[in-house]
Structures are given as structure tokens and as C-alpha cells.
Design an enzyme around this catalytic site. Structure first.
Site, PDB file in Angstrom:
ATOM      1  N   SER A 174       0.816  -1.221   0.000  1.00  0.00           N
ATOM      2  CA  SER A 174       0.000   0.000   0.000  1.00  0.00           C
ATOM      3  C   SER A 174       0.845   1.265   0.000  1.00  0.00           C
ATOM      4  CB  SER A 174      -0.869  -0.011   1.268  1.00  0.00           C
ATOM      5  OG  SER A 174      -1.402   1.263   1.503  1.00  0.00           O
ATOM      6  N   GLU A 228       0.191   3.594   1.786  1.00  0.00           N
ATOM      7  CA  GLU A 228       0.275   3.991   3.194  1.00  0.00           C
ATOM      8  C   GLU A 228       1.680   3.760   3.758  1.00  0.00           C
ATOM      9  OE1 GLU A 228      -1.992   5.003   6.005  1.00  0.00           O
ATOM     10  OE2 GLU A 228      -2.674   6.059   4.231  1.00  0.00           O
ATOM     11  N   TYR A 284      -2.077  -0.008  10.784  1.00  0.00           N
ATOM     12  CA  TYR A 284      -2.321  -0.655   9.485  1.00  0.00           C
ATOM     13  C   TYR A 284      -1.056  -0.574   8.615  1.00  0.00           C
ATOM     14  CZ  TYR A 284      -3.800  -0.959   4.591  1.00  0.00           C
ATOM     15  OH  TYR A 284      -3.891  -1.280   3.255  1.00  0.00           O
ATOM     16  N   PRO A 302      -5.027   9.716  14.860  1.00  0.00           N
ATOM     17  CA  PRO A 302      -3.990  10.246  15.772  1.00  0.00           C
ATOM     18  C   PRO A 302      -2.748  10.706  15.015  1.00  0.00           C
ATOM     19  CG  PRO A 302      -4.833   8.147  16.573  1.00  0.00           C
ATOM     20  CD  PRO A 302      -5.432   8.347  15.222  1.00  0.00           C
TER      21      PRO A 302
HETATM   22  P1  NAP Z   1     -11.628  -4.596   1.419  1.00  0.00           P
HETATM   23  O1  NAP Z   1     -12.734  -4.227   0.501  1.00  0.00           O
HETATM   24  O2  NAP Z   1     -11.623  -4.081   2.822  1.00  0.00           O
HETATM   25  O3  NAP Z   1     -11.552  -6.202   1.453  1.00  0.00           O
HETATM   26  C1  NAP Z   1     -10.787  -6.879   2.418  1.00  0.00           C
HETATM   27  C2  NAP Z   1     -11.005  -8.368   2.232  1.00  0.00           C
HETATM   28  O4  NAP Z   1     -10.229  -9.081   3.209  1.00  0.00           O
HETATM   29  C3  NAP Z   1     -12.457  -8.828   2.433  1.00  0.00           C
HETATM   30  O5  NAP Z   1     -12.734  -9.868   1.516  1.00  0.00           O
HETATM   31  C4  NAP Z   1     -12.433  -9.375   3.853  1.00  0.00           C
HETATM   32  O6  NAP Z   1     -13.437 -10.322   4.111  1.00  0.00           O
HETATM   33  C5  NAP Z   1     -11.071 -10.034   3.858  1.00  0.00           C
HETATM   34  N1  NAP Z   1     -10.541 -10.309   5.192  1.00  0.00           N
HETATM   35  C6  NAP Z   1     -10.365  -9.438   6.218  1.00  0.00           C
HETATM   36  N2  NAP Z   1      -9.826 -10.063   7.272  1.00  0.00           N
HETATM   37  C7  NAP Z   1      -9.643 -11.363   6.917  1.00  0.00           C
HETATM   38  C8  NAP Z   1      -9.133 -12.499   7.570  1.00  0.00           C
HETATM   39  N3  NAP Z   1      -8.689 -12.438   8.830  1.00  0.00           N
HETATM   40  N4  NAP Z   1      -9.099 -13.675   6.902  1.00  0.00           N
HETATM   41  C9  NAP Z   1      -9.554 -13.762   5.629  1.00  0.00           C
HETATM   42  N5  NAP Z   1     -10.071 -12.709   4.957  1.00  0.00           N
HETATM   43  C10 NAP Z   1     -10.105 -11.516   5.593  1.00  0.00           C
HETATM   44  O7  NAP Z   1     -10.212  -4.171   0.791  1.00  0.00           O
HETATM   45  P2  NAP Z   1      -9.865  -3.750  -0.721  1.00  0.00           P
HETATM   46  O8  NAP Z   1     -10.088  -2.292  -0.879  1.00  0.00           O
HETATM   47  O9  NAP Z   1     -10.481  -4.701  -1.645  1.00  0.00           O
HETATM   48  O10 NAP Z   1      -8.266  -3.935  -0.699  1.00  0.00           O
HETATM   49  C11 NAP Z   1      -7.679  -5.209  -1.002  1.00  0.00           C
HETATM   50  C12 NAP Z   1      -6.281  -5.253  -0.403  1.00  0.00           C
HETATM   51  O11 NAP Z   1      -5.484  -4.208  -0.939  1.00  0.00           O
HETATM   52  C13 NAP Z   1      -6.230  -5.066   1.108  1.00  0.00           C
HETATM   53  O12 NAP Z   1      -5.161  -5.846   1.599  1.00  0.00           O
HETATM   54  C14 NAP Z   1      -5.905  -3.599   1.280  1.00  0.00           C
HETATM   55  O13 NAP Z   1      -5.266  -3.366   2.516  1.00  0.00           O
HETATM   56  C15 NAP Z   1      -4.984  -3.375   0.108  1.00  0.00           C
HETATM   57  N6  NAP Z   1      -4.965  -2.029  -0.455  1.00  0.00           N
HETATM   58  C16 NAP Z   1      -6.122  -1.423  -0.806  1.00  0.00           C
HETATM   59  C17 NAP Z   1      -6.079  -0.178  -1.396  1.00  0.00           C
HETATM   60  C18 NAP Z   1      -7.345   0.537  -1.808  1.00  0.00           C
HETATM   61  O14 NAP Z   1      -7.287   1.751  -2.024  1.00  0.00           O
HETATM   62  N7  NAP Z   1      -8.467  -0.161  -1.967  1.00  0.00           N
HETATM   63  C19 NAP Z   1      -4.840   0.452  -1.631  1.00  0.00           C
HETATM   64  C20 NAP Z   1      -3.681  -0.222  -1.269  1.00  0.00           C
HETATM   65  C21 NAP Z   1      -3.738  -1.463  -0.696  1.00  0.00           C
HETATM   66  P3  NAP Z   1     -14.953  -9.879   4.556  1.00  0.00           P
HETATM   67  O15 NAP Z   1     -15.644  -9.491   3.265  1.00  0.00           O
HETATM   68  O16 NAP Z   1     -15.474 -11.108   5.175  1.00  0.00           O
HETATM   69  O17 NAP Z   1     -14.788  -8.714   5.494  1.00  0.00           O
HETATM   70  N1  GDD Z   2     -12.666   7.070   6.222  1.00  0.00           N
HETATM   71  C1  GDD Z   2     -12.793   8.396   6.379  1.00  0.00           C
HETATM   72  N2  GDD Z   2     -13.951   8.877   6.908  1.00  0.00           N
HETATM   73  N3  GDD Z   2     -11.769   9.205   5.995  1.00  0.00           N
HETATM   74  C2  GDD Z   2     -11.944  10.536   6.138  1.00  0.00           C
HETATM   75  C3  GDD Z   2     -13.108  11.084   6.659  1.00  0.00           C
HETATM   76  C4  GDD Z   2     -14.160  10.225   7.083  1.00  0.00           C
HETATM   77  O1  GDD Z   2     -15.208  10.648   7.564  1.00  0.00           O
HETATM   78  N4  GDD Z   2     -12.988  12.450   6.655  1.00  0.00           N
HETATM   79  C5  GDD Z   2     -11.783  12.715   6.133  1.00  0.00           C
HETATM   80  N5  GDD Z   2     -11.139  11.569   5.827  1.00  0.00           N
HETATM   81  C6  GDD Z   2      -9.768  11.474   5.264  1.00  0.00           C
HETATM   82  C7  GDD Z   2      -8.835  10.564   6.042  1.00  0.00           C
HETATM   83  O2  GDD Z   2      -8.330  11.223   7.219  1.00  0.00           O
HETATM   84  C8  GDD Z   2      -7.765  10.287   4.992  1.00  0.00           C
HETATM   85  O3  GDD Z   2      -6.813  11.325   4.992  1.00  0.00           O
HETATM   86  C9  GDD Z   2      -8.544  10.330   3.674  1.00  0.00           C
HETATM   87  O4  GDD Z   2      -9.825  10.901   3.967  1.00  0.00           O
HETATM   88  C10 GDD Z   2      -8.755   8.953   3.037  1.00  0.00           C
HETATM   89  O5  GDD Z   2      -9.299   8.078   4.003  1.00  0.00           O
HETATM   90  P1  GDD Z   2      -9.846   6.610   3.619  1.00  0.00           P
HETATM   91  O6  GDD Z   2     -10.807   6.715   2.507  1.00  0.00           O
HETATM   92  O7  GDD Z   2     -10.287   5.969   4.881  1.00  0.00           O
HETATM   93  O8  GDD Z   2      -8.563   5.887   2.998  1.00  0.00           O
HETATM   94  P2  GDD Z   2      -7.045   5.823   3.479  1.00  0.00           P
HETATM   95  O9  GDD Z   2      -6.247   6.693   2.545  1.00  0.00           O
HETATM   96  O10 GDD Z   2      -6.892   6.059   4.920  1.00  0.00           O
HETATM   97  O11 GDD Z   2      -6.691   4.279   3.220  1.00  0.00           O
HETATM   98  C11 GDD Z   2      -7.084   3.630   2.002  1.00  0.00           C
HETATM   99  O12 GDD Z   2      -6.051   3.727   1.041  1.00  0.00           O
HETATM  100  C12 GDD Z   2      -4.836   3.061   1.397  1.00  0.00           C
HETATM  101  C13 GDD Z   2      -3.840   3.289   0.244  1.00  0.00           C
HETATM  102  O13 GDD Z   2      -3.266   4.564   0.372  1.00  0.00           O
HETATM  103  C14 GDD Z   2      -7.418   2.175   2.345  1.00  0.00           C
HETATM  104  O14 GDD Z   2      -7.989   1.559   1.220  1.00  0.00           O
HETATM  105  C15 GDD Z   2      -6.161   1.391   2.725  1.00  0.00           C
HETATM  106  O15 GDD Z   2      -6.493   0.002   2.850  1.00  0.00           O
HETATM  107  C16 GDD Z   2      -5.122   1.586   1.603  1.00  0.00           C
HETATM  108  O16 GDD Z   2      -3.931   0.882   1.907  1.00  0.00           O
END
Ligand code: NAP
Ligand code: GDD
Length: 351
Positions: free
Chosen positions: A131, A133, A154, A284
Site C-alpha cells: 500500500s 500507506e 495498518y 492520531p
Molecule cells: P476490502 O474491501 O476491505 O476487502 C478486504 C477483504 O479481506 C475482504 O474480503 C475481507 O473479508 C477479507 N478479510 C479481512 N480479514 C480477513 C481475515 N482475517 N481472513 C480472511 N479474509 C479476511 O479491501 P480492498 O479495498 O479490496 O483492498 C484489497 C487489499 O489491498 C487489502 O489488503 C488492502 O489493505 C490493500 N490495499 C487497498 C487499497 C485501496 O485503495 N483499496 C490500496 C492499497 C492497498 P470480509 O468481506 O469477510 O470482510
Molecule cells: N474514512 C474516512 N472517513 N476518511 C476521512 C473522513 C471520514 O469521515 N474524513 C476525512 N477523511 C480522510 C482521512 O483522514 C484520509 O486522509 C482520507 O480521507 C482517506 O481516508 P480513507 O478513505 O479511509 O482511505 P485511506 O487513505 O486512509 O486508506 C485507504 O487507502 C490506502 C492506500 O493509500 C485504504 O484503502 C487502505 O487500505 C489503503 O492501503
């Protein structure tokens, strides 16, 4: 012979799009799902074919990243050509409330998967969902050479996942890759990530079913891309001649505030009348700005995204407005659900 893939996290946003992509390419797809008391397969229900049918090419298996023995058994019996490890506790804010659980699934879960591959002796390629992150406090633009500075439980767990994947590549000669993906969204995005929270609220406010949306930090900058394009990038990494780590990003960063403005404007609404602040959505330690440099993926994989954060805001609002009439009461209940997030942490000393 059709290729066989195993996807952990198949019920999530990315897992569902990746399953679609692999099925469309003729793969046999296996997915790990968690047993839950309610159905958790809504994102992949449209792909389901009764496994008794000769046409079935999608197979689901109960399992959990916390259960290493089960993972070894599954790897041995499925014997995949490609493993995509997408499962994780993926919410950054929630990781401050559940740091130990996040470390166990998002961090240690990765070594359990790698060990399952090693111990089962299967010859498979391995994709780790790393990620942006990881960059945390390091200033943009970020690429594969940028130093990591994670800012949440995370991100620290993902840092472990990144390095242990690279270590298994070097130590055991595994074809193991890290996709360092910047934020990517879609109409299937989880409802408590900020983009989807905003676009669902726009739809509900437009329909007169919600009065306000409560948000945290509007100044954060994110490089938002479109999830179906990103799972295609994952697949390309797994087809490369040599294993490597790649950034996937659009290169365009916008603030949460700009995403809000565009989303409300799309529905003909003035955002300032509907957006309120709630400190419970602050972190935080915040990640102020993520903007990726995707040069390596462009050059080596021929991957190039076409939709950035501005386009996504419009696309997702349109999808949520379209979906609302079919959603019924659970739509509103889910909006309320997010207000159950632990209200406060002490901000003292956590600059
Ligand atoms: P998501 O929608 O939150 O999906 C997470 C998946 O992991 C769900 O299928 C969930 O199952 C499963 N899971 C959670 N805990 C588990 C456990 N203990 N054992 C088995 N399965 C488990 O995430 P996503 O957005 O598709 O992201 C996919 C991956 O890419 C994640 O690893 C995330 O951290 C990473 N990532 C995402 C982004 C982004 O912007 N989307 C960016 C960078 C990296 P349930 O459906 O049962 O909850
Ligand atoms: N969730 C959330 N809810 N975020 C908020 C809100 C709110 O009400 N208001 C402002 N934000 C700001 C967060 O503080 C953050 O800076 C930004 O919106 C994006 O938040 P999220 O959508 O929760 O995503 P993320 O950037 O923290 O994390 C996602 O992207 C990562 C890759 O950069 C997740 O998908 C992670 O799993 C992934 O790794």
C-alpha cells in the site's frame, strides 16, 4: 490447461474485480471466504455458479488468515499457479482501535500465506497487496525508491507484509511481488472509506433521506484511481518475466475537500450546506499527501490508468444515485453504522 488462481479477500472490492478479470481470461478461480453469520458475498454473487455444474469455474473455501494450518491444507489441495493475497483489515482509522487484530491479519497473515506456499511445496506466483500507506509521512511524489515512513498500525503491518514478501523472494527464489497501490475506488468501495461515504451521502441527501454527512480532515491529499484498472495492473505484475515491486497510481492528487465539492456539484448541491465536522474521523497520526509516480509500471508493464479522482467522484455519485431506489432501508442503516466507530482517542501528544 486453464490457469488456476487463489484469491484471499475475494469478497472485498479488489477481490471481486480481480475474480471477474481472471474468469474473463479463462482462469479457474478459488476464493478464501470467512465464515460469517450473515452472507458476506454480495460483491461476487453475480459470478456464482453452482459448483455441481460442469460450467463452474469459481470455487469458494472457508478459511481465515489467522489460521495457518488451514492455509497449508488449502494451498496443497488447490495447487494454484497464482496466489493473490488481498485479505486484510484494510481500514486505517479502525487500525488505531484494533491494532493487535490488524497486526495479526494484515501483517502476520502475510507470513502465514507465504509459509503455506513454502510448506505445501506448490509452485505458484505470489502477489502481496502492499500500500501507498507505507510512505506515510514521506513527501510526494512517491515511487519504488522512496523511503517508507508508516503512520498507523495498518501501515506498520503492511510494512511487515512488504518486507517479508521481498525476503521470501530473495531467500527462497519465490516469484513474489509487491503491488504498492495508491487509493483506488469504485461503486463497490466499502461504505466507510471517505470517497464512498461521500458519494452515498450525496445520493441520500439528494433523495431527501439524509440531512448531513459528518467528515474529518478535508485537507488530506490522495491519488485516487479506479479499482478495475488497478486489478488489471496486479495481473500484469504476475505475468512479468521477473518478480519485482511496482507502484500503481494515477499521478494526480486532490484533496478530500475537492472530492466533496465535485461530488455534491454532480448532484446540483452546495456541499457547504451539508458537510459537518466530527473529530471521531480524525486519525492520531494523519497521512497528509500521497501522489504516486507510476513510471516503472508504465514502462515495464505497459499499465496506464485513465480515470483520476475527479472522474471517480462523478462516476461514483452517478452509481450511488442509480442504486439508491433499489437499496431500501439497509442503505440508511449503513449510513448510521459508521457513527458507531469509537468516538474518541486522546489527541494529546499525538501530533
Ligand atoms: P476490502 O474491501 O476491505 O476487502 C478486504 C477483504 O479481506 C475482504 O474480503 C475481507 O473479508 C477479507 N478479510 C479481512 N480479514 C480477513 C481475515 N482475517 N481472513 C480472511 N479474509 C479476511 O479491501 P480492498 O479495498 O479490496 O483492498 C484489497 C487489499 O489491498 C487489502 O489488503 C488492502 O489493505 C490493500 N490495499 C487497498 C487499497 C485501496 O485503495 N483499496 C490500496 C492499497 C492497498 P470480509 O468481506 O469477510 O470482510
Ligand atoms: N474514512 C474516512 N472517513 N476518511 C476521512 C473522513 C471520514 O469521515 N474524513 C476525512 N477523511 C480522510 C482521512 O483522514 C484520509 O486522509 C482520507 O480521507 C482517506 O481516508 P480513507 O478513505 O479511509 O482511505 P485511506 O487513505 O486512509 O486508506 C485507504 O487507502 C490506502 C492506500 O493509500 C485504504 O484503502 C487502505 O487500505 C489503503 O492501503
Amino acid at each position: 490447461m486453464a490457469k488456476r488462481a487463489l484469491i484471499t479477500g475475494i469478497t472485498g472490492q479488489d477481490g471481486s474485480y480481480l475474480a471477474e478479470l481472471l474468469l474473463s481470461k479463462g482462469y479457474e478461480v478459488h476464493g478464501l471466504i470467512r465464515r460469517a453469520s450473515t452472507f458476506n458475498t454480495s460483491r461476487i454473487d453475480h459470478l456464482y455458479v453452482d459448483p455441481h455444474s460442469p460450467d463452474a469455474r469459481l470455487f469458494l473455501h472457508y478459511g481465515d488468515l489467522s489460521d495457518g494450518a488451514r492455509l497449508v491444507t488449502l494451498l496443497s489441495s488447490i495447487d494454484p499457479d497464482e496466489v493473490y493475497n488481498l485479505a486484510a483489515q484494510s481500514h486505517v482509522r479502525v487500525s488505531f482501535d484494533e491494532p493487535e487484530h490488524t497486526a495479526d491479519t494484515t501483517g502476520t497473515g502475510t507470513i502465514r500465506m507465504l509459509e503455506a506456499v513454502r510448506l505445501s511445496g506448490v509452485k505458484t506466483r505470489f502477489y502481496q497487496a502492499s500500500s501507498s500507506e507505507l510512505y506515510g509521512a514521506t513527501l510526494p511524489p512517491q515511487n519504488e525508491s522512496t523511503p517508507f515512513y508508516p503512520r498507523s498500525p495498518y501501515a506498520v503491518a503492511k510494512l511487515y507484509g512488504f518486507w517479508i514478501t521481498r525476503n521470501y523472494r530473495e531467500a527462497y527464489g519465490m516469484f513474489a511481488v509487491n503491488g504498492i497501490l495508491f487509493n483506488h475506488e469504485s461503486p463497490r468501495r466499502g461504505e466507510t472509506f471517505v470517497t464512498r461515504k461521500i458519494t452515498r451521502a450525496v445520493a441520500a441527501i439528494k433523495a431527501g433521506k439524509q440531512d448531513y454527512v459528518y467528515l474529518g480532515n478535508l485537507d488530506a491529499v490522495r491519488d485516487w484511481g479506479y479499482a478495475p484498472e488497478y486489478v488489471e495492473g496486479m495481473w500484469r505484475m504476475m505475468q512479468a518475466e521477473e518478480p519485482d515491486d511496482y507502484v500503481l497510481a494515477t499521478g494526480v492528487g486532490i484533496t478530500v475537500r475537492e472530492f466533496v465539492e465535485i461530488a455534491f456539484e454532480r448532484a446540483g448541491l452546495d456541499w457547504e450546506k451539508y458537510v459537518r465536522f466530527d473529530e471521531r474521523y480524525l486519525r492520531p497520526t494523519e497521512v497528509d499527501a500521497l501522489i504516486g509516480d507510476n513510471s516503472r509500471a508504465r514502462q515495464k508493464l505497459g499499465w496506464s490508468p485513465t480515470i483520476d479522482g475527479r472522474g471517480l467522484a462523478r462516476l461514483m455519485v452517478d452509481a450511488d444515485i442509480e442504486a439508491l431506489p433499489h437499496a431500501g432501508h439497509p442503505w440508511i442503516d449503513k449510513v448510521r453504522l459508521e457513527s458507531w466507530i469509537t468516538p474518541t482517542f486522546s489527541n494529546a501528544g499525538m501530533a
